[in-house]
Scaffold this active site. Structure first.
Site, PDB file in Angstrom:
ATOM      1  N   SER A 191       0.840  -1.201   0.000  1.00  0.00           N
ATOM      2  CA  SER A 191       0.000   0.000   0.000  1.00  0.00           C
ATOM      3  C   SER A 191       0.877   1.253   0.000  1.00  0.00           C
ATOM      4  CB  SER A 191      -0.956  -0.047   1.202  1.00  0.00           C
ATOM      5  OG  SER A 191      -2.034   0.846   1.030  1.00  0.00           O
ATOM      6  N   ASP A 318      -9.690  -5.950  -4.595  1.00  0.00           N
ATOM      7  CA  ASP A 318      -9.210  -4.875  -3.732  1.00  0.00           C
ATOM      8  C   ASP A 318     -10.187  -3.711  -3.774  1.00  0.00           C
ATOM      9  OD1 ASP A 318      -7.720  -2.808  -2.494  1.00  0.00           O
ATOM     10  OD2 ASP A 318      -5.842  -3.699  -3.167  1.00  0.00           O
ATOM     11  N   HIS A 346      -7.169  -5.970  -0.175  1.00  0.00           N
ATOM     12  CA  HIS A 346      -6.030  -5.062  -0.097  1.00  0.00           C
ATOM     13  C   HIS A 346      -4.916  -5.598   0.814  1.00  0.00           C
ATOM     14  CE1 HIS A 346      -4.075  -1.285  -0.896  1.00  0.00           C
ATOM     15  NE2 HIS A 346      -3.971  -0.989   0.391  1.00  0.00           N
TER      16      HIS A 346
END
Length: 398
Positions: A191, A318, A346
């Site tokens: 991320s 996601d 995610h």
């Protein structure tokens, strides 16, 4: 300092399997996915491993009055502290995302440029989120280590005091600078941890063998990590003026210092296919997200950032970084290789740990080409699905 818890050539990626835009919000659903890995933990061993990690997180959370500030062992290894017994001697059964009939990745350790893999968490997370990945990589004979970035995990810095990406990434840069002269590592960033990986590529390219962006902010020169989310969250200017998620740690009359999603938003955006027990672990462990590092424009050069092979792992279910946005990232800043995890949310280190492990083992074994001519480059997308790994796209650049 943070606490240490211990495919293909470059060109524009075009097309790939058609993916419709995921809705960013929605009811969270616990699920079990599919993936491949080098062996499996038994359900009893995985449950024990998770209970120990959860107990450790809760204990730290309570000791710190709600903030993860108590250190376990500066420079210690998370995997060796929470793993039941010797990792090398364990027999392993099915993980929740076990792959029936999947072929394990065969590792020839002598052929690897490096066995050391440094895991860099994303926004709000800490080294604790990699507990499954650490166990699986160690089982394969690799040497993983997960770091807490500044103000994350059990690092005791106040997130409101983090003013730059350099401040936030300092534990990673310090770790790389302390490596022996000829030693390299593979960096894996999740991320917004992708920004710290990119920053490290610019600062210490000679210390990095490969960089892996796990559904991460693989930004271009002059781009902010936040820009990756702007299509769905709003522009940075609008977000800073209107968002209800902002934290004003220095007072309302000063610029915001962080942001924090509420528990239901986190569950819907990050963990829509993750096991509920990992969602609980995250609920007691996640900390506010420092705002300055994701609002800072990165300066990336071909001479530094551009010299290290990059790989991108897409997750196709996601809701935080939608498949469409991930496709745009690899199209605008083409990596050397693209991998896809079907059914991964995610946080595939929770939802698809076996699939993620399989890909990381494959990337670790990719040999650097002696020369790489852009006109002869290839891009492949490897899609990991239940029971098999499929090559979904191979094409040569013109």
């Amino acid at each position: 300092m943070g606490n240490a818890f211990r495919c293909m050539s470059r060109k524009e990626h075009r097309g790939g399997a058609a993916v419709s835009r995921s809705k960013r919000m929605g009811s969270a659903r616990s699920g079990r996915g599919g993936g491949g890995g080098a062996g499996k933990l038994t359900p009893a061993e995985e449950e024990l491993l998770h209970r120990q990690a959860l107990a450790m997180a809760i204990h730290q959370h309570l000791d710190a009055g709600g903030s993860m500030s108590r250190r376990i062992d500066a420079g210690g290894s998370m995997s060796r502290r929470i793993g039941p017994g010797s990792t090398s001697s364990r027999r392993r059964g099915d993980l929740p995302d076990s792959v029936t009939g999947a072929k394990a990745v065969q590792i020839v350790l002598e052929n690897l440029e490096t066995k050391k893999i440094v895991l860099v968490h994303g926004e709000g997370f800490g080294a604790w989120c990699w507990y499954k990945t650490i166990s699986l990589l160690e089982e394969a004979g690799l040497d993983p280590i997960a770091l807490d970035l500044t103000g994350s995990g059990i690092d005791n810095a106040d997130t409101n005091s983090i003013a730059t990406l350099a401040d936030y990434s300092k534990p990673l840069i310090d770790y790389l600078n302390k490596l022996p002269e000829n030693e390299k590592v593979i960096l894996v960033g999740h991320s917004c941890g992708g920004a710290s990986v990119s920053y490290a590529l610019e600062q210490c390219p000679q210390k990095i063998s490969k960089a892996v962006f796990l559904t991460a902010t693989m930004v271009k020169d002059g781009q902010r990590p936040f820009d990756v989310f702007s299509e769905e969250l709003a522009s940075a200017d609008v977000f800073l003026q209107e968002s209800q998620l902002l934290i004003y740690g220095n007072g309302k009359d000063k610029p915001p210092t962080g942001l924090m999603f509420d528990k239901q938003q986190i569950k819907g955006l990050y963990f829509n296919t993750s096991p509920s027990k990992d969602t609980v672990l995250a609920a007691v462990s996640m900390r506010p997200i420092p705002l300055a590092p994701i609002m800072e424009k990165l300066s990336l050069t071909p001479e530094n950032y551009g010299t290290v092979p990059r790989y991108f792992i897409q997750t196709l279910d996601d809701r935080m970084l939608s498949p469409d946005v991930q496709e745009k990232l690899v199209r605008e800043n083409p990596p050397d290789g693209i991998f896809k995890i079907k059914g991964g949310d995610h946080c595939p280190f929770f939802s698809k740990p076996q699939s993620l492990n399989k890909i990381l083992l494959e990337i670790a074994q990719i040999q650097a080409p002696t020369t790489l001519l852009p006109s002869k480059a290839q891009t492949e997308a490897i899609e990991v699905t239940e029971g098999k790994t499929e090559e979904v796209k191979t094409e040569k650049s013109s």
